[in-house]
Design a protein around this motif. Structure first.
Motif, PDB file in Angstrom:
ATOM      1  N   UNK A 199      40.545  46.168  27.391  1.00  0.00           N
ATOM      2  CA  UNK A 199      40.292  45.233  28.482  1.00  0.00           C
ATOM      3  C   UNK A 199      38.908  45.509  29.048  1.00  0.00           C
ATOM      4  N   UNK A 200      38.124  44.469  29.241  1.00  0.00           N
ATOM      5  CA  UNK A 200      36.780  44.608  29.814  1.00  0.00           C
ATOM      6  C   UNK A 200      36.825  44.162  31.272  1.00  0.00           C
ATOM      7  N   UNK A 201      36.388  45.038  32.149  1.00  0.00           N
ATOM      8  CA  UNK A 201      36.388  44.705  33.572  1.00  0.00           C
ATOM      9  C   UNK A 201      35.311  43.668  33.887  1.00  0.00           C
ATOM     10  N   UNK A 202      35.668  42.711  34.747  1.00  0.00           N
ATOM     11  CA  UNK A 202      34.723  41.680  35.147  1.00  0.00           C
ATOM     12  C   UNK A 202      34.182  41.873  36.544  1.00  0.00           C
ATOM     13  N   UNK A 203      34.921  42.647  37.356  1.00  0.00           N
ATOM     14  CA  UNK A 203      34.505  42.896  38.738  1.00  0.00           C
ATOM     15  C   UNK A 203      34.807  44.341  39.088  1.00  0.00           C
ATOM     16  N   UNK A 204      34.188  44.793  40.152  1.00  0.00           N
ATOM     17  CA  UNK A 204      34.416  46.166  40.596  1.00  0.00           C
ATOM     18  C   UNK A 204      35.850  46.334  41.081  1.00  0.00           C
ATOM     19  N   UNK A 205      36.430  47.482  40.763  1.00  0.00           N
ATOM     20  CA  UNK A 205      37.793  47.768  41.205  1.00  0.00           C
ATOM     21  C   UNK A 205      37.844  49.194  41.737  1.00  0.00           C
ATOM     22  N   UNK A 206      38.204  49.336  42.978  1.00  0.00           N
ATOM     23  CA  UNK A 206      38.394  50.643  43.594  1.00  0.00           C
ATOM     24  C   UNK A 206      39.591  50.547  44.531  1.00  0.00           C
TER      25      UNK A 206
END
Length: 304
Positions: free
Chosen positions: A147-154
């Motif tokens: 899976x390629x992240x499209x937005x920042x996730x924290x």
């Protein structure tokens, strides 16, 4: 949509788009395509950082009303595929995340995801050689959905995760199992051999993946099927897995999450099916991607 990076002659094209079933690719770095990208650079990682979904809508609208410039269209047979994102910031992998792989080794199901980090520099293209250092011990394969992240996730909860994904691709998590065993289960060395992480050939956007838990995963070595599983056996599902990771570290656009591998690992075969120079490894996830990587001997690990 199906995005890619590739080489044409000696030129690297860092962003391309497969034009349906035409057998052709649109070079998004061509001057005629730049207005479609807005402020983004013609680079797939930068396009993800700028918002791939919105860029995709602009591309589709433009192509509905304008035929692509003839010089921007290239036949598939004339390109060499690179990894869609040749040097991601990081790759976070999930170990022990398929129930069939756990069952065949009589292992308990983990109470929470078991994760490890790969350097983005281990990435290679879908047809590039996997390089095995001669001093690492047993080396295994792991066919996976990535899976390629499209937005920042924290610190993101599972119900918000799927909106943060840019797309999916195929992956082979080649692992120095001998080093992992020698290091008493620590993954760092065994998961960071140079030229050991094939990805590709495309980044498939989420709208083209009907059900990420109904994807077959197959791996062959020299034509012999060694893994034949499905994402239906994924234990921690994508949203739960990425949410857990986001509570351990920030995930950035373009980071890659490797979701784990089904049964049929090298150590369960008799004799064990460790990878050897001279072999060829094929990974197929129908609708997602196909990898065909020759295995070659690299330089000793300690001399990298």
């Amino acid at each position: 949509m199906q995005y890619l990076s590739f080489k044409k002659n000696s030129r690297v094209v860092p962003a391309g788009l497969l034009l349906g079933d035409t057998g052709k690719v649109l070079d998004l770095s061509h001057p005629s395509c730049l207005p479609m990208l807005g402020d983004a650079q013609p680079n797939l990682l930068n396009m993800i950082q700028a918002g791939l979904e919105q860029i995709g809508k602009r591309i589709q609208e433009f192509l509905r009303n304008n035929p692509p410039h003839i010089d921007a269209v290239i036949a598939l047979q004339d390109i060499i595929f690179c990894a869609p994102i040749p040097n991601p910031g990081k790759i976070v992998g999930a170990a022990y995340n398929f129930t069939d792989a756990l069952d065949e080794r009589s292992m308990p199901y983990p109470s929470e995801p078991v994760i490890f980090i790969r350097s983005g520099s281990t990435t290679i293209g879908p047809f590039d050689p996997i390089l095995i250092p001669p001093d690492v011990g047993n080396v295994g394969y792991e066919a996976e959905l990535a899976v390629v992240m499209g937005k920042r996730a924290l610190n993101v909860e599972p119900d918000a995760i799927m909106r943060l994904i840019a797309g999916f691709t195929a992956h082979n998590d080649v692992s120095g199992s001998g080093m992992i065993k020698e290091d008493k289960g620590n993954f760092v060395r065994g998961k960071n051999m140079p030229s050991s992480a094939p990805f590709g050939p495309y980044l498939i956007t989420p709208d083209e993946v009907r059900d990420p838990y109904a994807i077959d995963i197959r791996l062959k070595v020299d034509g012999k099927t060694l893994q034949d599983g499905s994402t239906a056996k994924m234990y921690f599902k994508i949203a739960e897995l990425i949410s857990f990771i986001s509570k351990q570290m920030p995930l950035e656009p373009g980071d890659i999450i490797a979701t784990g591998t089904p049964g049929g690992l090298a150590m369960v075969h008799s004799p064990p099916a460790w990878l050897l120079p001279g072999q060829t490894v094929q990974v197929e996830l129908p609708g997602i991607g196909f990898l065909n990587n020759p295995v070659k001997q690299g330089v000793p690990y300690l001399e990298q």
